[in-house]
Design an enzyme around this catalytic site. Structure first.
Site, short mmCIF file in Angstrom:
data_model
loop_
_atom_site.label_atom_id
_atom_site.label_comp_id
_atom_site.label_asym_id
_atom_site.label_seq_id
_atom_site.Cartn_x
_atom_site.Cartn_y
_atom_site.Cartn_z
N ASP A 116 -6.55 -0.44 -4.94
CA ASP A 116 -5.16 -0.04 -4.74
C ASP A 116 -5.17 1.29 -3.96
O ASP A 116 -6.22 1.90 -3.74
CB ASP A 116 -4.40 0.07 -6.07
CG ASP A 116 -2.88 -0.07 -5.86
OD1 ASP A 116 -2.42 0.03 -4.70
OD2 ASP A 116 -2.15 -0.27 -6.85
C1 BGC Z 1 0.91 -0.26 -5.18
C2 BGC Z 1 0.50 -1.66 -4.74
C3 BGC Z 1 0.82 -1.85 -3.29
C4 BGC Z 1 0.12 -0.79 -2.49
C5 BGC Z 1 0.29 -0.93 -0.99
C6 BGC Z 1 0.40 0.80 -4.24
O1 BGC Z 1 1.00 2.03 -4.51
O2 BGC Z 1 0.44 -0.04 -6.49
O3 BGC Z 1 1.15 -2.61 -5.55
O4 BGC Z 1 0.46 -3.14 -2.89
O5 BGC Z 1 0.61 0.47 -2.89
O6 BGC Z 1 1.56 -0.57 -0.58
#
Ligand code: BGC
Length: 725
Positions: A260
């Site tokens: 993530d």
């Molecule tokens: C979130 C994810 C997301 C990623 C990309 C993160 O802050 O937890 O769910 O896919 O950002 O935007």
């Protein structure tokens, strides 16, 4: 599992043999680009610095960047463009929690297909969805993105989303790769506070939290995202048990794992890595193949390999996983589009039809006293009141990157369309859900007085749910409760429609209202869907995918809990609440609120009535490895045609470890005409009854099981069977 050409592995090996270590680390790096792709970035693409982008540029920028990667980089390895296509791309469907209330895998598959078609036309190859975190905590803002509290339901719906995004094959037109997230346990954040610590015993992890991920991997999900959370003391983005042991060794996953956002270097503040270099080593060893945003892989792994601290094989394996998905997507072989439309097309008719149907199926009728609903289309005037009656952005919900407010049809617009503007009196009463000013109350009361029925659109703005948007109070914010009291003075039928990203607590409002519809954040077509339901064109059919607490103090409250040695009984409901006087003895309950939820999992009313009769279990027992069928007759005993979601639950009465009081094991959406009766049949195998025992082994144990077929998790016809050795 999907079938892919056998020569992919040869092509990967060939590339690997020609790649430099820098090029390999480039493949393992994902960069977030807010705006257009700059000249400097284009140069970096030529040099193989990046394997992937998220949020990058316009469709035309993406095509150009891909052209450079394919034609001007040394080895011609394509980029993979990822984006958060969470509940739609241009056409916005209900938030995932709302979609889950439809209990309709086929429709959810269709919605994901539409999203994939729209996103792929814009040069997106990969979505960061579905989100498969189980949560039992509506304070957590990301509950909006989940498919609810139940592993069986989330598994069925999550797998359907994967099939929708990916289609029959990843390289087919209109397919994009899915990414199941956030692996794993993220939804168990303590106190519902986002990013918080999670403690999940392995047995619970396997029986509940891992299940939807496993189902999605079986459905062919191409990628997995490792989560932010600390799981039992080991951050999920550096967790070899979940990433290597479970995902690779047990499930045989052969796609790639992306971290993530910054979750690799966040292992530094988590306190398991002294700095980014150590974080990179931990993540790589644990099995994170691609690093999102932070740069610890690129900056530190070269030196770590060259010094012999890290085995080159770990790098090669990660690159192999990434290239495999790129090959499966056909990115090496697809022609580069010659022209890209300057403007994205607005939602087409098919997309809008799916969005409307899914929005309608996701709405849950929680109360309908004296058959207040449906209103007749010949009703004189309606008053449309409330901060969410005409709020396109809020109606779309959280995680909307490409949906346009101008595409959204609000309830106000929909009622004006259907009834004619002259029969709709609009007075918002409050400007936003958090507004505390009563300046708009007199106009709202006046509108209510002049109407034959009042439609109150309440809830929470989209900004109150989603990532890092947890709440400690779940009441209707602002002066909404006061608005209800005010408008009630008109003495007209009061229909409350709640739009929200989570279960809210609204007992007083529900008591005051004649009817309550829970519409979540219903997306682009929410308005017309709600108008159809209110005016009886269609009957509500959604059922809650999550337990609704009466008050925050009951959380966590979920249907598939274990029993206690002193379970509360109906008599505990007689305790005068709000007083610390306990005439009923020592049960597992509260003194100041009923132990029951406001609305249980699986609950939802209809404009018709359904009668369940004649439960049959095909055999009183089944041997280990065997199967039986459980069936019941379901009749529409009311006056309108409608869908019912028929639910199958079991309880394993005595286990070697304690077992949930009920577990969902099947469901079916059936459409019945008035007077029509149908037999609904479910098959149960002994494998369906398996759970993890004290040694964390998956077992089905012999013994007696209760089985229910019914309309929700608290009611139904009960039968029994025995599993024998
Ligand atoms: C979130 C994810 C997301 C990623 C990309 C993160 O802050 O937890 O769910 O896919 O950002 O935007």
């Amino acid at each position: 599992m999907m079938a892919y050409p056998a020569n992919i592995e040869q092509r990967i090996n060939d590339l690997l043999s020609r790649m430099t270590l820098e090029e390999k680390l480039g493949q393992m790096s994902q960069h977030s680009v807010g705006g257009p792709i700059s000249a400097q970035l284009k140069d970096e693409i030529r040099k193989g610095r990046w394997g992937s982008f998220l949020n990058a540029g316009s469709p035309a920028d993406r095509v150009e960047a891909q052209r450079i990667a394919l034609k001007e980089s040394r080895l011609g390895i394509p980029l993979i463009f990822g984006r958060d296509v969470i509940h739609g791309y241009r056409t916005i469907f209900p938030i995932p929690l709302g979609q889950a209330a439809s209990w309709d895998p086929e429709l959810i598959r269709q919605a994901a297909r539409v999203a994939a078609r729209e996103a792929s036309a814009a040069g997106i190859h990969w979505t960061f969805a579905p989100m498969l975190d189980i949560t039992r905590d509506p304070r957590w803002g990301r509950i909006a993105e989940t498919l609810g509290e139940d592993p069986y339901l989330a598994s069925a719906l999550g797998a359907a989303m994967v099939r929708g995004f990916q289609g029959d094959s990843l390289d087919a037109p209109g397919s994009i790769a899915a990414c199941v997230k956030h692996y794993v346990g993220y939804g168990a954040a303590e106190g519902g506070r986002d990013y918080n610590t999670t403690w999940i015993p392995e047995r619970l992890l396997r029986d509940v939290y891992l299940q939807p991920f496993h189902a999605a991997i079986r459905a062919g999900a191409a990628t997995v995202m490792s989560a932010f959370n600390d799981l039992n003391g080991v951050p999920a983005s550096g967790n070899p048990f979940t990433l290597r042991q479970v995902l690779r060794n047990e499930w045989k996953f052969d796609g790639f794992v992306v971290s993530d956002w910054n979750s690799v270097i966040e292992m530094v503040p988590h306190g398991v890595a002294a700095g980014p270099r150590e974080a990179a080593l931990i993540a790589l060893r644990a099995g994170v193949d691609m690093e999102m945003v932070s740069r610890s892989y690129y900056e530190h792994l070269k030196q770590a390999v060259e010094s012999g601290e890290v085995d080159q094989k770990l790098i090669d394996d990660a690159v192999r996983n990434i290239l495999r998905v790129k090959f499966r997507l056909g990115l090496f072989d697809k022609p580069i589009p010659e022209k890209v439309a300057a403007e994205e097309a607005p939602p087409d008719a098919e997309a809008l039809a799916v969005a409307k149907k899914l929005a309608a199926e996701s709405v849950v009728l929680l109360k309908n006293a004296n058959r207040t609903l449906p209103l007749s289309k010949t009703i004189g005037r309606v008053a449309v009141i409330g901060p969410l009656a005409d709020s396109p952005v809020d109606q779309m919900g959280c995680w909307v990157m490409d949906g346009k407010a101008s595409d959204v049809r609000t309830p106000l617009a929909a009622f004006r369309d259907v009834l004619g503007a002259a029969r709709v009196a609009y007075a918002p009463g409050l400007k936003t859900s958090r507004d505390t000013s009563r300046a708009g109350f007199p106009a709202a009361l006046e509108a209510a007085r002049r109407a034959d029925a009042v439609l109150l659109f309440l809830g929470e703005e989209q900004i109150l749910s989603g990532e890092a948007h947890s709440r400690a109070f779940l009441d209707l914010p602002g002066a909404q409760e006061a608005l209800v009291e005010e408008v009630a003075k008109a003495g007209k039928p009061l229909i409350v429609v709640i739009m929200a990203g989570r279960p809210l607590t609204f007992e007083k409002v529900a008591a005051r209202a004649d009817a309550v519809l829970y519409a979540w954040h219903p997306g682009t077509m929410g308005g017309p869907a709600i108008a159809d339901l209110v005016l009886g064109v269609e009957s509500p059919s959604g059922k809650l995918p999550v337990t609704f607490p009466r008050t925050v103090g009951q959380i966590p409250i979920y249907y598939n809990h274990m029993n206690t040695g002193r379970p509360p009984s109906e008599k505990a409901l007689g305790i005068p609440t709000g007083t610390p006087v306990d005439p009923q003895g020592f049960d597992s309950k509260y003194l100041d609120v009923d132990f029951t939820p406001a609305y249980p999992f699986g609950y939802g009313l209809s404009y018709t009535t359904f009668e369940y009769t004649n439960l049959r279990v095909s055999s009183p027992s089944m041997p280990m490895g065997g199967k039986l069928t459980v069936s019941a007759d379901v009749a529409n005993t009311g006056t309108v045609e409608a869908d019912e979601i028929v639910q199958l639950y079991v309880r394993d009465l005595v286990g070697s470890v304690t077992r949930p009081v009920r577990e969902l094991k099947g469901f079916r959406r059936v459409r019945l005409k008035p007077g029509e009766k149908r037999t609904v049949e479910f098959e149960l195998t002994t494998a369906d009854l398996a759970f993890h025992n004290a040694e964390n082994k998956l077992v089905t144990e012999p013994g007696v099981f209760h089985v229910w077929i019914g309309p929700d998790s608290t009611r139904g016809l009960r039968g029994e069977f025995r599993v024998t050795e």
